[in-house]
Design a protein around this motif. Sequence first.
Motif, mmCIF file in Angstrom:
data_model
loop_
_atom_site.group_PDB
_atom_site.id
_atom_site.type_symbol
_atom_site.label_atom_id
_atom_site.label_comp_id
_atom_site.label_asym_id
_atom_site.label_seq_id
_atom_site.Cartn_x
_atom_site.Cartn_y
_atom_site.Cartn_z
ATOM 1 N N ARG A 264 0.717 -1.477 -0.100
ATOM 2 C CA ARG A 264 0.111 -0.192 0.065
ATOM 3 C C ARG A 264 0.849 1.270 0.137
ATOM 4 N NH1 ARG A 264 -4.135 3.155 -1.555
ATOM 5 N NH2 ARG A 264 -4.478 4.549 -0.127
ATOM 6 N N ALA A 265 1.660 1.934 0.920
ATOM 7 C CA ALA A 265 2.925 2.174 0.223
ATOM 8 C C ALA A 265 3.108 2.510 -0.734
ATOM 9 C CB ALA A 265 3.871 2.066 1.544
ATOM 10 N N ALA A 266 4.295 1.728 -1.325
ATOM 11 C CA ALA A 266 4.355 1.936 -2.643
ATOM 12 C C ALA A 266 2.898 2.582 -3.646
ATOM 13 C CB ALA A 266 4.426 0.093 -3.358
ATOM 14 N N GLU A 267 1.768 2.426 -3.739
ATOM 15 C CA GLU A 267 0.240 2.510 -3.582
ATOM 16 C C GLU A 267 0.178 3.840 -3.134
ATOM 17 O OE1 GLU A 267 -2.735 0.176 -3.211
ATOM 18 O OE2 GLU A 267 -2.237 -1.608 -4.773
ATOM 19 N N VAL A 268 0.425 4.334 -2.518
ATOM 20 C CA VAL A 268 0.236 5.566 -2.028
ATOM 21 C C VAL A 268 1.011 6.582 -2.242
ATOM 22 C CG1 VAL A 268 0.043 7.280 0.304
ATOM 23 C CG2 VAL A 268 -0.919 5.028 0.420
ATOM 24 N N ALA A 269 2.541 6.534 -1.892
ATOM 25 C CA ALA A 269 3.591 7.267 -2.693
ATOM 26 C C ALA A 269 3.458 6.965 -4.442
ATOM 27 C CB ALA A 269 5.356 6.347 -2.207
ATOM 28 N N ALA A 270 3.059 6.607 -5.064
ATOM 29 C CA ALA A 270 2.397 7.030 -6.437
ATOM 30 C C ALA A 270 1.787 7.610 -6.487
ATOM 31 C CB ALA A 270 2.699 6.101 -7.745
ATOM 32 N N MET A 271 0.804 7.272 -5.653
ATOM 33 C CA MET A 271 -0.527 8.290 -6.272
ATOM 34 C C MET A 271 -0.119 10.096 -5.034
ATOM 35 S SD MET A 271 -4.415 7.870 -4.185
ATOM 36 C CE MET A 271 -3.957 5.749 -4.000
ATOM 37 N N GLU A 272 0.492 10.395 -4.361
ATOM 38 C CA GLU A 272 1.106 11.203 -3.792
ATOM 39 C C GLU A 272 1.916 12.143 -5.060
ATOM 40 O OE1 GLU A 272 2.979 10.884 -0.143
ATOM 41 O OE2 GLU A 272 0.897 11.290 0.988
ATOM 42 N N ARG A 273 2.765 11.364 -5.412
ATOM 43 C CA ARG A 273 3.313 11.848 -7.385
ATOM 44 C C ARG A 273 2.628 12.757 -7.467
ATOM 45 N NH1 ARG A 273 6.760 7.870 -5.977
ATOM 46 N NH2 ARG A 273 6.471 6.123 -7.583
ATOM 47 N N GLU A 274 1.629 12.058 -8.493
ATOM 48 C CA GLU A 274 0.741 12.262 -8.895
ATOM 49 C C GLU A 274 -0.428 13.530 -8.506
ATOM 50 O OE1 GLU A 274 -3.034 11.175 -11.872
ATOM 51 O OE2 GLU A 274 -1.932 9.449 -10.840
ATOM 52 N N LEU A 275 -0.727 13.591 -7.625
ATOM 53 C CA LEU A 275 -1.347 14.140 -6.155
ATOM 54 C C LEU A 275 -1.012 15.712 -6.387
ATOM 55 C CD1 LEU A 275 -3.329 13.055 -3.755
ATOM 56 C CD2 LEU A 275 -4.391 13.528 -5.777
ATOM 57 N N LEU A 276 0.875 15.781 -6.085
ATOM 58 C CA LEU A 276 1.264 17.225 -6.277
ATOM 59 C C LEU A 276 1.473 17.793 -7.492
ATOM 60 C CD1 LEU A 276 4.006 15.914 -3.405
ATOM 61 C CD2 LEU A 276 2.867 17.479 -3.087
ATOM 62 N N THR A 277 1.601 16.921 -8.652
ATOM 63 C CA THR A 277 1.923 17.756 -10.251
ATOM 64 C C THR A 277 -0.028 18.209 -9.998
ATOM 65 O OG1 THR A 277 2.937 16.067 -10.914
ATOM 66 C CG2 THR A 277 2.174 16.615 -12.284
ATOM 67 N N TYR A 279 -2.106 19.604 -7.369
ATOM 68 C CA TYR A 279 -1.648 20.715 -6.770
ATOM 69 C C TYR A 279 -0.833 21.394 -7.666
ATOM 70 C CZ TYR A 279 -3.491 17.010 -3.334
ATOM 71 O OH TYR A 279 -4.003 16.551 -2.533
ATOM 72 N N ALA A 280 -0.102 21.467 -8.279
ATOM 73 C CA ALA A 280 0.445 22.607 -9.189
ATOM 74 C C ALA A 280 0.192 22.928 -9.755
ATOM 75 C CB ALA A 280 2.138 22.000 -9.171
ATOM 76 N N ASP A 281 -0.918 23.283 -10.803
ATOM 77 C CA ASP A 281 -2.346 23.437 -11.673
ATOM 78 C C ASP A 281 -2.041 24.193 -11.319
ATOM 79 O OD1 ASP A 281 -3.495 24.050 -13.697
ATOM 80 O OD2 ASP A 281 -4.192 22.783 -13.583
ATOM 81 N N PRO A 282 -1.953 25.818 -11.248
ATOM 82 C CA PRO A 282 -2.450 27.038 -10.721
ATOM 83 C C PRO A 282 -4.253 26.880 -10.950
ATOM 84 C CG PRO A 282 -0.903 27.518 -12.630
ATOM 85 C CD PRO A 282 -1.153 26.317 -12.228
ATOM 86 N N GLU A 283 -4.560 26.655 -12.107
ATOM 87 C CA GLU A 283 -6.323 26.274 -12.304
ATOM 88 C C GLU A 283 -6.979 25.277 -11.624
ATOM 89 O OE1 GLU A 283 -7.398 28.434 -14.718
ATOM 90 O OE2 GLU A 283 -5.294 29.274 -15.047
ATOM 91 N N LEU A 284 -6.742 24.709 -10.979
ATOM 92 C CA LEU A 284 -7.158 23.822 -9.851
ATOM 93 C C LEU A 284 -7.355 24.424 -8.439
ATOM 94 C CD1 LEU A 284 -7.772 21.007 -9.170
ATOM 95 C CD2 LEU A 284 -5.668 20.378 -7.956
ATOM 96 N N ASP A 285 -8.996 24.676 -8.621
ATOM 97 C CA ASP A 285 -9.282 25.062 -7.384
ATOM 98 C C ASP A 285 -9.753 24.336 -6.151
ATOM 99 O OD1 ASP A 285 -11.223 25.462 -8.943
ATOM 100 O OD2 ASP A 285 -11.636 27.990 -9.203
ATOM 101 N N GLU A 286 -10.125 23.130 -6.804
ATOM 102 C CA GLU A 286 -10.807 22.046 -5.625
ATOM 103 C C GLU A 286 -10.484 21.043 -5.548
ATOM 104 O OE1 GLU A 286 -14.683 21.219 -7.792
ATOM 105 O OE2 GLU A 286 -13.324 21.119 -10.148
ATOM 106 N N LYS A 287 -10.671 19.952 -4.554
ATOM 107 C CA LYS A 287 -9.871 18.622 -4.484
ATOM 108 C C LYS A 287 -10.615 17.763 -5.865
ATOM 109 C CE LYS A 287 -12.946 16.337 -1.408
ATOM 110 N NZ LYS A 287 -13.838 16.293 -0.045
#
Length: 421
Positions: A264-277, A279-287
């Motif tokens: 699960r840690a490996a799955e979450v780590a990959a998910m976190e990398r995608e989430l942070l990408t 989050y970096a989008d200045p147009e994203l304004d919702e979860k």
Amino acid sequence: MKLTVVGGGSTYTPELVDGFARLRDTLPVEELVLMDPARDRLELVGGLARRIFTRQDHRGRITTTDNLDEAVDGADAVLLQLRVGGQAARQQDETWPLECGCVGQETTGAGGLAKALRTVPVVLDIADRVRRTNPHAWIIDFTNPVGIVTRALLRAGHKAVGLCNVAIGLQRKFAALLSVAPSGIHLDHVGLNHLTWETAVRLGGPEGEDVLPKLLGEHGDRIAADLRLPRPLLDTLGVVPSYYLRYYYAHDEVVRELRTKPSRAAEVAAMERELLTLYADPELDEKPELLAARGGAFYSEAAVDLAAALLGGGGTPYQVVNTYNRGTLPFLPDDAVIEVQAAVGAKGATPLPVPPVDPLYAGLMADVTAYEHLALEAALHGGRDRVFRALLSHPLIGQYAYAETLTDRLIAHNREHLAWA
């Protein structure tokens, strides 16, 4: 009102921020401080948090900092959501116990003990600094293992309550199955953190009609599938166990599964990398929708309810929290931390009376409570012997040969986080 989130750079945080924005009438936050030593993550999360507030027309101010004293100064409540060692440490927690034939999981068994040993000293240091800077602040702990961490905080005299999202998740699930509003569901929820059973599902409140038999009769297959436990077991028990009980009720089956798939840690780590990408989008304004797969469902609603009640502003009258037993469950010590329904207010959490508990559950709760006591001793005082004693006492381990090997591996994998090693 000022709230501080320690661990504010977590990918969980936008879920929490979304709740603060939507539920601002329940919890009118004027300043939300996100504190995290990882400045790169913090700025990405902080930027999205501000955009969420703007989108939902929330007038509160969001600030970010890596300075703890600055973050907690003047805070009414401090929410802890830490992961000492990050996903890399979690990956280890979920891996080396499997080599010994034991469950590899981040909150229970040997992996859970490793997380407690890394986490308790850090949390206590943070809490001491909160008390020096702002002794009136409430500490809300969402950091796993919640039961052990909350016990450490309360034992040290801090104003603390532990929080988990298992109960609110089940409340929402049962409400949907019964086609009623979540506020109309009251759970008779009893146990320890990540070791709980729903012994009744009541309509309207603590004295309401128990519809658990109906729920199991009409929706037992769906509930059993979600828990990944056999339907006949639920029928025999007549209760709904937490999904964490599968580690106990189907230990060997779980070990076989965990050995054949990515952690699960490996799955979450990959998910976190995608989430942070994202989050970096200045147009994203919702979860983003991906955040739902990260875990922590309904975390924000539970946190808002608890903070509002502690700060005297509202929230639901009864909430499932982690707090001192104080005679609620007579077969456990008064200073055990239990997870039950409680009346929550400005003076803290007072557990509601609990009917007599079936020995089938009381026995396991007593065993795990003894383990948590020994785990806290190991976290506070260190030493190989204390680690061994905690592992030997855990119901998922229990054999001296396993405990010996696991002790050595735990220390070897966590040496950089253990001051005494």
